[in-house]
Design an enzyme around this catalytic site. Structure first.
Site, PDB file in Angstrom:
ATOM      1  N   HIS A   1     -12.002  -2.325  13.992  1.00 64.75           N
ATOM      2  CA  HIS A   1     -12.160  -0.523  14.205  1.00 64.75           C
ATOM      3  C   HIS A   1     -12.896  -0.142  12.864  1.00 64.75           C
ATOM      4  O   HIS A   1     -13.105   0.962  12.275  1.00 64.75           O
ATOM      5  CB  HIS A   1     -10.866   0.666  14.213  1.00 64.75           C
ATOM      6  CG  HIS A   1     -10.513   0.627  13.260  1.00 64.75           C
ATOM      7  ND1 HIS A   1     -10.146   1.880  12.553  1.00 64.75           N
ATOM      8  CD2 HIS A   1      -9.146  -0.057  12.995  1.00 64.75           C
ATOM      9  CE1 HIS A   1      -8.706   1.495  11.730  1.00 64.75           C
ATOM     10  NE2 HIS A   1      -8.157   0.331  12.161  1.00 64.75           N
TER      11      HIS A   1
ATOM     12  N   THR B   1      -2.146  -9.216  28.162  1.00 66.30           N
ATOM     13  CA  THR B   1      -3.478  -9.683  29.011  1.00 66.30           C
ATOM     14  C   THR B   1      -4.815  -9.293  27.822  1.00 66.30           C
ATOM     15  O   THR B   1      -4.435  -8.001  26.875  1.00 66.30           O
ATOM     16  CB  THR B   1      -3.834  -8.290  29.880  1.00 66.30           C
ATOM     17  OG1 THR B   1      -2.285  -8.619  31.244  1.00 66.30           O
ATOM     18  CG2 THR B   1      -5.536  -8.789  30.406  1.00 66.30           C
TER      19      THR B   1
ATOM     20  N   SER C   1      -9.990  -6.371  11.449  1.00 69.46           N
ATOM     21  CA  SER C   1      -9.409  -5.462  12.456  1.00 69.46           C
ATOM     22  C   SER C   1     -11.147  -4.831  12.903  1.00 69.46           C
ATOM     23  O   SER C   1     -11.848  -4.589  11.711  1.00 69.46           O
ATOM     24  CB  SER C   1      -8.350  -3.841  11.751  1.00 69.46           C
ATOM     25  OG  SER C   1      -9.238  -2.911  12.996  1.00 69.46           O
TER      26      SER C   1
ATOM     27  N   CYS D   1      -2.714   6.303   7.297  1.00 70.24           N
ATOM     28  CA  CYS D   1      -1.510   5.885   7.371  1.00 70.24           C
ATOM     29  C   CYS D   1      -1.137   6.549   7.414  1.00 70.24           C
ATOM     30  O   CYS D   1       0.244   6.817   8.087  1.00 70.24           O
ATOM     31  CB  CYS D   1      -1.295   4.305   7.323  1.00 70.24           C
ATOM     32  SG  CYS D   1      -2.961   3.227   8.011  1.00 70.24           S
TER      33      CYS D   1
ATOM     34  N   THR E   1      -2.543  -4.944  11.608  1.00 69.95           N
ATOM     35  CA  THR E   1      -1.394  -4.876  11.180  1.00 69.95           C
ATOM     36  C   THR E   1      -0.432  -5.774  12.058  1.00 69.95           C
ATOM     37  O   THR E   1       0.121  -6.374  11.464  1.00 69.95           O
ATOM     38  CB  THR E   1      -0.716  -3.570  11.694  1.00 69.95           C
ATOM     39  OG1 THR E   1      -1.494  -2.424  11.131  1.00 69.95           O
ATOM     40  CG2 THR E   1       0.680  -3.392  11.736  1.00 69.95           C
TER      41      THR E   1
ATOM     42  N   ASN F   1      -7.469  -1.213   0.340  1.00 73.61           N
ATOM     43  CA  ASN F   1      -8.450  -0.544   1.118  1.00 73.61           C
ATOM     44  C   ASN F   1      -8.586   1.047   0.342  1.00 73.61           C
ATOM     45  O   ASN F   1      -8.970   2.142   0.939  1.00 73.61           O
ATOM     46  CB  ASN F   1      -7.249   0.001   2.101  1.00 73.61           C
ATOM     47  CG  ASN F   1      -5.968   0.211   1.765  1.00 73.61           C
ATOM     48  OD1 ASN F   1      -5.544  -0.963   1.116  1.00 73.61           O
ATOM     49  ND2 ASN F   1      -5.372   1.050   2.531  1.00 73.61           N
TER      50      ASN F   1
HETATM   51  N1  PLP Z   1      -5.580  -3.675   5.742  1.00 68.26           N
HETATM   52  C1  PLP Z   1      -5.245  -2.624   5.592  1.00 68.26           C
HETATM   53  C2  PLP Z   1      -6.403  -3.469   3.999  1.00 68.26           C
HETATM   54  C3  PLP Z   1      -6.536  -2.171   5.820  1.00 68.26           C
HETATM   55  O1  PLP Z   1      -6.962  -1.200   5.314  1.00 68.26           O
HETATM   56  C4  PLP Z   1      -5.693  -1.827   7.064  1.00 68.26           C
HETATM   57  C5  PLP Z   1      -6.504   0.061   7.848  1.00 68.26           C
HETATM   58  O2  PLP Z   1      -6.005   1.083   7.756  1.00 68.26           O
HETATM   59  C6  PLP Z   1      -4.941  -2.383   8.032  1.00 68.26           C
HETATM   60  C7  PLP Z   1      -4.580  -3.238   7.393  1.00 68.26           C
HETATM   61  C8  PLP Z   1      -4.237  -2.346   8.989  1.00 68.26           C
HETATM   62  O3  PLP Z   1      -5.341  -2.934  10.369  1.00 68.26           O
HETATM   63  P1  PLP Z   1      -4.806  -2.264  11.748  1.00 68.26           P
HETATM   64  O4  PLP Z   1      -5.426  -0.372  11.726  1.00 68.26           O
HETATM   65  O5  PLP Z   1      -6.496  -1.974  12.636  1.00 68.26           O
HETATM   66  O6  PLP Z   1      -3.438  -1.697  12.245  1.00 68.26           O
END
Ligand code: PLP
Length: 384
Positions: A203, A239, A201, A327, A75, A153
């Site tokens: 995770h 940091t 990202s 989300c 994000t 996603n």
């Molecule tokens: N972009 C895509 C395509 C994603 O799947 C996600 C997470 O669901 C994000 C951005 C956001 O990443 P983060 O959770 O690290 O903020």
């Protein structure tokens, strides 16, 4: 916290931290907890593992280490790319993106629109594809940046990102791609790609939450989004999350290996799952292009049922999947991605995303294939 066994089919939402990544992180949570910006050795020594991690993530995408800015995740990286394009080109007030981006992009653009910027959201076709001629025509002299995700996603649909980068280059407009769903699934080579910015990202590739990166091509002007201390060569204040970053580096090494060995297996499992569902349950449709798609993702609509009901009954069996983007789940809003593809409200509301990962097994796929048909039958009988 529940300890029941789980069958995890939601790897596009987040991934399990790899044991190798935990091992790499632990010393930086227990023994070496200093601040890398300190003048004394106990803190200063952390600059070395931090830079080693930068080398590793850079190598994952074939970037130079100086082109990597560590952030708090996808994000922040996406927000930062759009922000810098506007900040370094104040005369340009237009943003071009697509209607199917992640909320990290789409909601940031909506916020910027409220602040007076102009935003064009490109539509997609029924299979989720973009019309590249329309994209090219929509670039204006005042377009500050084109931001297009590499893989969706929700549906896994892939955009032809190299062609889009080439169009942007020919029009002399900055290009950012949200590549959050790509590592370990497809190869990333920024030198070949030619994008100005790329977001990742940690995770999503078996490392910790709260860490990510923004690739900024050498010589592209950059204005920080998170302003504070002089970390990341003055490009991102705050940091550093040393343990998270070290884990990200280790995950980047593992992702390269998985790309070589694991992808064929994951694609085969996804296909087994998808064909199994299509064979055993009537009234199921695949959402999005079947070919130009991530190898791990299957987004399916179940006629006559609501996704929420399916997810609740799957959850009772320990099966994790999702409807739309994680989300926004929890709200009853239909997926903006499926709606942009022209799905009816009912079809969008009856859609489930299964996304596989390196830890899924054939036995888990078989378990899901056994559990799902009676769940759908039960829900359909209730809704009659
Ligand atoms: N972009 C895509 C395509 C994603 O799947 C996600 C997470 O669901 C994000 C951005 C956001 O990443 P983060 O959770 O690290 O903020």
């Amino acid at each position: 916290m529940s300890q029941q066994p789980i069958y995890y089919f939601d790897n596009n939402a987040t991934t399990r931290i790899a044991p190798e990544v935990v091992d790499a992180m632990l010393p930086f949570l227990s023994e070496f907890w200093g601040n890398p910006s300190s003048v004394y050795g106990f803190g200063k020594q952390l600059a070395k593992p931090l830079e080693a991690a930068r080398d590793k993530v850079a190598s994952l995408i074939n970037a130079d280490p100086c082109e990597i800015i560590f952030t708090s995740g996808g994000t922040e990286s996406i927000n930062s790319a759009i922000h810098t394009a506007l900040a370094t080109q104040p005369q340009k007030r237009h943003l071009l993106t697509t209607a199917v981006e992640h909320s990290a992009n789409i909601k940031f653009c909506a916020h910027l629109k409220k602040m007076g910027f102009e935003v064009t959201l490109l539509p997609v076709e029924s299979d989720g594809a973009l019309d590249l001629q329309l994209l090219e025509k929509s670039i204006r002299p005042d377009t500050a940046i084109v931001s297009v995700m590499w893989a969706n996603n929700e549906t896994g649909v892939l955009f032809p990102i190299e062609e889009i980068a080439a169009i942007c280059r020919s029009k002399h407009v900055l290009f950012h791609t949200d590549a959050v769903q790509i590592p370990a699934k497809l190869k990333i080579d920024v030198k070949h790609l030619g994008a100005d910015f790329l977001s990742l990202s940690a995770h999503k590739l078996h490392a910790a939450k709260g860490v990510g990166l923004l690739y900024v091509k050498r010589r592209v002007k950059y204005q920080p989004y998170v302003i504070g201390g002089g970390q990341e060569q003055g490009r991102r204040g705050g940091t550093e999350n040393v343990a998270g970053i070290v884990g990200f580096g280790r995950a980047a090494e593992l992702a390269t290996a998985h790309l070589k060995n694991g992808n064929i297996r994951i694609r085969a499992l996804r296909d087994q799952l998808e064909t199994g569902i299509l064979k055993s349950i009537d009234g199921v449709a695949v959402n999005g292009a079947r070919d130009a798609r991530l190898p791990n993702t299957s987004n399916l609509s179940f006629e006559g049922v609501e996704a929420e009901g399916i997810l609740l009954l799957l959850d009772e069996q320990g099966i994790c999947a999702s409807s739309g983007s994680a989300c926004t789940s929890g709200s009853l809003d239909p997926s903006h991605v499926l709606m942009a593809m022209g799905c009816s409200l009912a079809r969008a509301r009856g859609s489930i995303r299964f996304s596989l990962g390196i830890y899924n097994t054939e036995a888990e796929v078989n378990f899901l294939l056994k559990q799902l048909p009676p769940i759908i039958a039960k829900l359909r009988s209730h809704s009659r």
